[in-house]
Write a protein that holds these residues in place. Structure first.
Motif, PDB file in Angstrom:
ATOM      1  N   LEU A  37     -69.910 -57.947 -37.753  1.00  0.00           N
ATOM      2  CA  LEU A  37     -69.832 -57.450 -36.380  1.00  0.00           C
ATOM      3  C   LEU A  37     -68.699 -58.128 -35.616  1.00  0.00           C
ATOM      4  N   ALA A  38     -68.567 -59.445 -35.790  1.00  0.00           N
ATOM      5  CA  ALA A  38     -67.519 -60.184 -35.093  1.00  0.00           C
ATOM      6  C   ALA A  38     -66.135 -59.720 -35.528  1.00  0.00           C
ATOM      7  N   GLN A  39     -66.016 -59.364 -36.797  1.00  0.00           N
ATOM      8  CA  GLN A  39     -64.728 -58.862 -37.280  1.00  0.00           C
ATOM      9  C   GLN A  39     -64.433 -57.476 -36.709  1.00  0.00           C
ATOM     10  N   ALA A  40     -65.501 -56.642 -36.589  1.00  0.00           N
ATOM     11  CA  ALA A  40     -65.311 -55.282 -36.079  1.00  0.00           C
ATOM     12  C   ALA A  40     -65.139 -55.257 -34.566  1.00  0.00           C
ATOM     13  N   PHE A  41     -65.819 -56.183 -33.858  1.00  0.00           N
ATOM     14  CA  PHE A  41     -65.778 -56.197 -32.391  1.00  0.00           C
ATOM     15  C   PHE A  41     -65.507 -57.618 -31.894  1.00  0.00           C
ATOM     16  N   PRO A  42     -64.325 -58.136 -32.092  1.00  0.00           N
ATOM     17  CA  PRO A  42     -64.049 -59.537 -31.728  1.00  0.00           C
ATOM     18  C   PRO A  42     -64.201 -59.816 -30.234  1.00  0.00           C
ATOM     19  N   ASP A  43     -64.020 -58.814 -29.391  1.00  0.00           N
ATOM     20  CA  ASP A  43     -64.154 -59.025 -27.945  1.00  0.00           C
ATOM     21  C   ASP A  43     -65.598 -58.940 -27.462  1.00  0.00           C
ATOM     22  N   LEU A  44     -66.509 -58.487 -28.332  1.00  0.00           N
ATOM     23  CA  LEU A  44     -67.895 -58.262 -27.928  1.00  0.00           C
ATOM     24  C   LEU A  44     -68.867 -59.243 -28.562  1.00  0.00           C
ATOM     25  N   VAL A  45     -68.391 -60.085 -29.472  1.00  0.00           N
ATOM     26  CA  VAL A  45     -69.247 -61.047 -30.168  1.00  0.00           C
ATOM     27  C   VAL A  45     -68.692 -62.444 -29.934  1.00  0.00           C
ATOM     28  N   ASN A  46     -69.508 -63.321 -29.355  1.00  0.00           N
ATOM     29  CA  ASN A  46     -69.088 -64.702 -29.074  1.00  0.00           C
ATOM     30  C   ASN A  46     -70.063 -65.683 -29.710  1.00  0.00           C
ATOM     31  N   ARG A  47     -69.518 -66.670 -30.387  1.00  0.00           N
ATOM     32  CA  ARG A  47     -70.330 -67.752 -30.961  1.00  0.00           C
ATOM     33  C   ARG A  47     -70.229 -68.936 -30.012  1.00  0.00           C
ATOM     34  N   MET A  48     -71.401 -69.412 -29.535  1.00  0.00           N
ATOM     35  CA  MET A  48     -71.438 -70.397 -28.460  1.00  0.00           C
ATOM     36  C   MET A  48     -72.154 -71.677 -28.897  1.00  0.00           C
ATOM     37  N   ARG A  49     -71.746 -72.793 -28.282  1.00  0.00           N
ATOM     38  CA  ARG A  49     -72.444 -74.075 -28.438  1.00  0.00           C
ATOM     39  C   ARG A  49     -73.182 -74.405 -27.142  1.00  0.00           C
ATOM     40  N   TYR A  50     -74.447 -74.811 -27.253  1.00  0.00           N
ATOM     41  CA  TYR A  50     -75.232 -75.242 -26.095  1.00  0.00           C
ATOM     42  C   TYR A  50     -75.714 -76.666 -26.302  1.00  0.00           C
TER      43      TYR A  50
END
Length: 207
Positions: A17-30
Motif C-alpha cells: 500500500l505504501a508503495q502504491a500510495f506513498p502520500d496516503l500511508v505514513n509510518r509513525m513513531r510514538y
C-alpha cells in the motif's frame, strides 16, 4: 509523533500500500503517553499498530477516564492490528482516545485511500471487515454483561414454614420478593411482626 526514519511498513500488504500510495500511508513513531487519536475529534484515517502497546480509553463523568482495552503487537510479529476503522466507517469522529504505552510504531492510512484498497487489495479489505465483526461481537458481549448486572436472574421458589430468609447483621447479597404468603419479622427478643404481602395490600413485600 514523528515520521519513522524507514517509511516502509513491515507487513507486506501495508508495504504494498505504501508503495502504491506513498502520500496516503505514513509510518509513525510514538513516545510513551503520546496521543494517537483523540476522542471527539474528526478523523477518518485507519491505523495499524506495528509494534508496541496502546491504551484505549473513554472519558467518563467528572473528567475521569475508563480504560476499555490495551492493544499490543510484538516487533517480530507478522500480524496486523488495525484500529480506528469504526470512525472511518461511521461518522468520522473518534469514539475513544488512544495513547501510546511506551514506545510504539503505527502505520496511518488516510481515509481517501480506502476506495482503491477495497478495489485492489481484497486481503486487506477482508481483514478490516473481520475487525468490524469482532468489534460488533465485543459490543454484544458488553451489552449482555450490562443487562445481567441491571436485570439479574430471578429464581422463583416455594419457601417452607419456619425457614429463615435473612438474618440481622448479615451482608445483604440477595433481594427477596414475596408476591404471596406470610412473612414474619422476628426481633431479638422473639417477638413476631407480620409483613404484609401482595394478598393483603395488593403489592409485593421486598426484604
Amino acid at each position: 509523533a514523528d515520521l519513522h526514519e524507514d517509511p516502509r511498513p513491515k507487513h507486506p500488504a501495508l508495504a504494498q500500500l505504501a508503495q502504491a500510495f506513498p502520500d496516503l500511508v505514513n509510518r509513525m513513531r510514538y513516545q510513551d503517553g503520546d496521543i494517537v487519536v483523540q476522542e471527539g475529534e474528526p478523523d477518518d484515517s485507519v491505523y495499524f499498530l506495528e509494534e508496541g502497546a496502546l491504551v484505549v480509553e473513554q472519558e467518563m463523568s467528572e473528567g475521569s477516564r475508563h480504560v476499555l482495552k490495551v492493544l499490543s503487537n510484538k516487533p517480530d510479529s507478522d500480524q496486523m492490528v488495525p484500529f480506528g476503522e469504526m470512525s472511518h466507517m461511521l461518522d468520522g469522529r473518534r469514539s475513544a482516545t488512544i495513547r501510546s504505552s511506551g514506545g510504539s510504531t503505527v502505520v496511518r492510512l488516510e481515509g481517501r485511500a480506502f476506495e482503491p484498497i477495497f478495489r485492489d487489495f481484497p486481503d486487506l479489505a477482508r481483514l478490516l471487515n473481520l475487525k468490524l465483526v469482532e468489534r460488533l461481537r465485543d459490543a454484544n458481549a458488553r451489552v449482555k454483561e450490562l443487562t445481567m448486572a441491571l436485570d439479574p436472574p430471578v429464581v422463583r421458589e416455594m419457601v417452607h414454614q419456619n425457614r429463615i430468609l435473612v438474618r440481622e447483621g448479615e451482608v445483604a447479597d440477595e433481594l427477596w420478593q414475596c408476591p404471596a404468603g406470610i412473612l414474619h419479622e422476628v426481633s431479638s427478643g422473639g417477638a413476631r411482626t407480620e409483613i404484609e404481602t401482595d394478598e393483603v395490600r395488593n403489592r409485593q413485600a421486598i426484604i
